[in-house]
Design a protein around this motif. Structure first.
Motif, PDB file in Angstrom:
ATOM      1  N   GLY A 174      80.661  46.998  61.842  1.00  0.00           N
ATOM      2  CA  GLY A 174      81.822  46.979  60.955  1.00  0.00           C
ATOM      3  C   GLY A 174      82.252  45.591  60.517  1.00  0.00           C
ATOM      4  N   HIS A 175      82.970  45.548  59.421  1.00  0.00           N
ATOM      5  CA  HIS A 175      83.544  44.309  58.908  1.00  0.00           C
ATOM      6  C   HIS A 175      84.794  43.955  59.713  1.00  0.00           C
ATOM      7  CE1 HIS A 175      85.733  41.671  56.063  1.00  0.00           C
ATOM      8  NE2 HIS A 175      84.517  41.309  55.685  1.00  0.00           N
ATOM      9  N   GLN A 176      85.140  42.689  59.728  1.00  0.00           N
ATOM     10  CA  GLN A 176      86.320  42.212  60.455  1.00  0.00           C
ATOM     11  C   GLN A 176      87.593  42.955  60.047  1.00  0.00           C
ATOM     12  OE1 GLN A 176      86.586  37.948  60.676  1.00  0.00           O
ATOM     13  NE2 GLN A 176      88.799  37.966  60.950  1.00  0.00           N
ATOM     14  N   SER A 177      87.652  43.406  58.815  1.00  0.00           N
ATOM     15  CA  SER A 177      88.839  44.102  58.315  1.00  0.00           C
ATOM     16  C   SER A 177      89.004  45.500  58.904  1.00  0.00           C
ATOM     17  CB  SER A 177      88.777  44.207  56.788  1.00  0.00           C
ATOM     18  OG  SER A 177      87.650  44.969  56.384  1.00  0.00           O
ATOM     19  N   GLU A 178      87.974  46.020  59.570  1.00  0.00           N
ATOM     20  CA  GLU A 178      88.041  47.377  60.104  1.00  0.00           C
ATOM     21  C   GLU A 178      87.652  47.477  61.575  1.00  0.00           C
ATOM     22  OE1 GLU A 178      85.204  49.837  57.988  1.00  0.00           O
ATOM     23  OE2 GLU A 178      83.618  48.330  58.169  1.00  0.00           O
ATOM     24  N   ASN A 179      87.191  46.374  62.175  1.00  0.00           N
ATOM     25  CA  ASN A 179      86.617  46.449  63.523  1.00  0.00           C
ATOM     26  C   ASN A 179      87.518  45.926  64.634  1.00  0.00           C
ATOM     27  OD1 ASN A 179      86.531  43.662  63.460  1.00  0.00           O
ATOM     28  ND2 ASN A 179      84.318  43.480  63.630  1.00  0.00           N
ATOM     29  N   GLY A 180      88.814  45.814  64.357  1.00  0.00           N
ATOM     30  CA  GLY A 180      89.731  45.279  65.361  1.00  0.00           C
ATOM     31  C   GLY A 180      90.058  43.811  65.154  1.00  0.00           C
ATOM     32  N   GLY A 181      89.537  43.239  64.050  1.00  0.00           N
ATOM     33  CA  GLY A 181      89.856  41.854  63.722  1.00  0.00           C
ATOM     34  C   GLY A 181      88.895  40.816  64.274  1.00  0.00           C
ATOM     35  N   TRP A 182      87.689  41.241  64.661  1.00  0.00           N
ATOM     36  CA  TRP A 182      86.710  40.324  65.250  1.00  0.00           C
ATOM     37  C   TRP A 182      85.639  39.926  64.238  1.00  0.00           C
ATOM     38  CZ3 TRP A 182      88.031  38.896  70.062  1.00  0.00           C
ATOM     39  CH2 TRP A 182      88.815  39.763  70.827  1.00  0.00           C
ATOM     40  N   PRO A 183      84.993  38.751  64.425  1.00  0.00           N
ATOM     41  CA  PRO A 183      83.789  38.475  63.646  1.00  0.00           C
ATOM     42  C   PRO A 183      82.802  39.618  63.871  1.00  0.00           C
ATOM     43  CG  PRO A 183      84.509  36.481  64.775  1.00  0.00           C
ATOM     44  CD  PRO A 183      85.366  37.607  65.299  1.00  0.00           C
ATOM     45  N   SER A 184      82.030  39.953  62.861  1.00  0.00           N
ATOM     46  CA  SER A 184      81.206  41.161  62.920  1.00  0.00           C
ATOM     47  C   SER A 184      80.210  41.124  64.089  1.00  0.00           C
ATOM     48  CB  SER A 184      80.456  41.357  61.600  1.00  0.00           C
ATOM     49  OG  SER A 184      79.626  40.251  61.323  1.00  0.00           O
ATOM     50  N   HIS A 185      80.237  42.190  64.879  1.00  0.00           N
ATOM     51  CA  HIS A 185      79.320  42.319  66.000  1.00  0.00           C
ATOM     52  C   HIS A 185      79.387  43.729  66.564  1.00  0.00           C
ATOM     53  CE1 HIS A 185      83.047  41.808  68.287  1.00  0.00           C
ATOM     54  NE2 HIS A 185      82.401  42.179  69.384  1.00  0.00           N
ATOM     55  N   LEU A 186      78.432  44.035  67.415  1.00  0.00           N
ATOM     56  CA  LEU A 186      78.419  45.288  68.160  1.00  0.00           C
ATOM     57  C   LEU A 186      78.746  45.011  69.613  1.00  0.00           C
ATOM     58  CD1 LEU A 186      77.633  48.371  68.409  1.00  0.00           C
ATOM     59  CD2 LEU A 186      75.375  47.526  69.132  1.00  0.00           C
ATOM     60  N   HIS A 187      79.722  45.737  70.149  1.00  0.00           N
ATOM     61  CA  HIS A 187      79.965  45.713  71.593  1.00  0.00           C
ATOM     62  C   HIS A 187      79.194  46.885  72.177  1.00  0.00           C
ATOM     63  CE1 HIS A 187      82.335  45.419  75.386  1.00  0.00           C
ATOM     64  NE2 HIS A 187      82.123  46.723  75.402  1.00  0.00           N
ATOM     65  N   PHE A 188      78.227  46.578  73.053  1.00  0.00           N
ATOM     66  CA  PHE A 188      77.388  47.611  73.670  1.00  0.00           C
ATOM     67  C   PHE A 188      77.648  47.632  75.177  1.00  0.00           C
ATOM     68  CE2 PHE A 188      73.453  48.941  75.798  1.00  0.00           C
ATOM     69  CZ  PHE A 188      73.218  50.155  75.174  1.00  0.00           C
ATOM     70  N   GLN A 189      77.947  48.811  75.691  1.00  0.00           N
ATOM     71  CA  GLN A 189      78.316  48.913  77.102  1.00  0.00           C
ATOM     72  C   GLN A 189      77.646  50.130  77.734  1.00  0.00           C
ATOM     73  OE1 GLN A 189      82.389  47.990  77.714  1.00  0.00           O
ATOM     74  NE2 GLN A 189      82.526  48.948  79.721  1.00  0.00           N
ATOM     75  N   LEU A 190      77.094  49.930  78.909  1.00  0.00           N
ATOM     76  CA  LEU A 190      76.486  50.999  79.697  1.00  0.00           C
ATOM     77  C   LEU A 190      77.505  51.479  80.719  1.00  0.00           C
ATOM     78  CD1 LEU A 190      74.069  52.665  80.725  1.00  0.00           C
ATOM     79  CD2 LEU A 190      73.307  50.616  81.979  1.00  0.00           C
ATOM     80  N   ILE A 191      77.726  52.792  80.771  1.00  0.00           N
ATOM     81  CA  ILE A 191      78.792  53.351  81.611  1.00  0.00           C
ATOM     82  C   ILE A 191      78.240  54.531  82.406  1.00  0.00           C
ATOM     83  CG2 ILE A 191      81.113  54.344  81.622  1.00  0.00           C
ATOM     84  CD1 ILE A 191      81.454  53.130  78.766  1.00  0.00           C
ATOM     85  N   LEU A 192      78.396  54.495  83.715  1.00  0.00           N
ATOM     86  CA  LEU A 192      77.906  55.576  84.561  1.00  0.00           C
ATOM     87  C   LEU A 192      78.920  56.702  84.705  1.00  0.00           C
ATOM     88  CD1 LEU A 192      76.216  53.553  87.448  1.00  0.00           C
ATOM     89  CD2 LEU A 192      75.202  54.388  85.315  1.00  0.00           C
ATOM     90  N   GLU A 193      80.191  56.385  84.596  1.00  0.00           N
ATOM     91  CA  GLU A 193      81.267  57.361  84.801  1.00  0.00           C
ATOM     92  C   GLU A 193      82.426  57.011  83.874  1.00  0.00           C
ATOM     93  OE1 GLU A 193      82.305  60.764  86.318  1.00  0.00           O
ATOM     94  OE2 GLU A 193      80.823  59.749  87.583  1.00  0.00           O
ATOM     95  N   LEU A 194      82.822  57.941  83.020  1.00  0.00           N
ATOM     96  CA  LEU A 194      83.894  57.671  82.065  1.00  0.00           C
ATOM     97  C   LEU A 194      85.290  57.801  82.661  1.00  0.00           C
ATOM     98  CD1 LEU A 194      82.606  59.368  78.790  1.00  0.00           C
ATOM     99  CD2 LEU A 194      82.979  56.926  79.166  1.00  0.00           C
TER     100      LEU A 194
END
Length: 226
Positions: A174-194
């Motif tokens: 996403g663009h900074q205007s829609e992604n929470g205000g951050w420079p464009s990037h992907l946050h990728f997270q591995l989760i075993l239990e939600l």
């Protein structure tokens, strides 16, 4: 989470990590394995370089200075969260996922066969913005991957329970205007239990809670292989 539950996670992770190490996952960001460079956004480095993390254009210039794609951040202590009340109030500054910094509209690929667990907009400055959680099954256990800071179009095209195949594009950065205000990037997270979470999961924790969250969110590079 009690000790018994934590021990159960450890046993699950031993089996699951062995499986993930043995297979080749699809690239989450195309060509990132060959072209992405590791970048340090720790509070010590930004301070030493005199980079004002509050100034997103300054931060973006530093991030993309030497590479169009860069990555890093797992368990990194970052000062850039200190100006967001949600992080500051709970002293949360340790990053639990891995960031892949890429231009907006870069395609995001499912590393494994999955089904959509949730697709929602976690709006607000400093938040994930459009977020997708995929559910995977391997070695008789379920686990999840979270994709934060996507485009609005990404979440509008997905429905809970929808199947996503390994190697299939399911969203875009996403663009900074829609992604929470951050420079464009992907946050990728591995989760075993939600735990109790439905459409998001903490991506940053405090030093006091690190052991707890690290047991739930192992190093995602076992999938990304960057």
């Amino acid at each position: 989470m009690n000790t018994l539950k934590t021990d159960g996670l450890k046993k699950r992770w031993i089996e699951l990590s062995g499986y993930l190490k043995s297979i080749k996952c699809a690239e989450v960001i195309p060509h990132s394995r060959n072209h992405s460079k590791k970048i340090d956004l720790s509070k010590e480095l930004l301070t030493a370089k005199g980079i004002n993390s509050i100034n997103t254009s300054e931060l973006e210039k530093y991030i993309f200075k030497n590479s169009a794609v860069s990555h890093g951040g797992y368990l990194e202590s970052r000062s850039l969260y200190s100006d967001y009340p949600a992080f500051r109030e709970n002293k949360r500054d340790i990053h639990l996922g891995m960031d892949i910094w890429a231009t907006y509209e870069t395609e995001v690929i499912s590393p494994l066969d999955a089904e959509v667990y949730s697709a929602a907009d976690n709006s607000g400055l400093g938040n994930y913005g459009p977020t997708v959680i995929l559910k995977h099954t391997a070695k008789d256990t379920d686990f999840f991957t979270l994709y934060g800071h996507l485009s609005q179009d990404s979440i509008q095209a997905l429905k809970k329970g929808q199947l996503v195949l390994k190697g299939q594009s399911f969203g875009k950065v996403g663009h900074q205007s829609e992604n929470g205000g951050w420079p464009s990037h992907l946050h990728f997270q591995l989760i075993l239990e939600l735990l109790h979470h439905k459409v998001d999961f903490p991506g940053v924790c405090s030093k006091e809670d690190l052991a707890f969250y690290q047991s739930i969110c192992p190093d995602p590079n076992i999938i990304l292989k960057l």
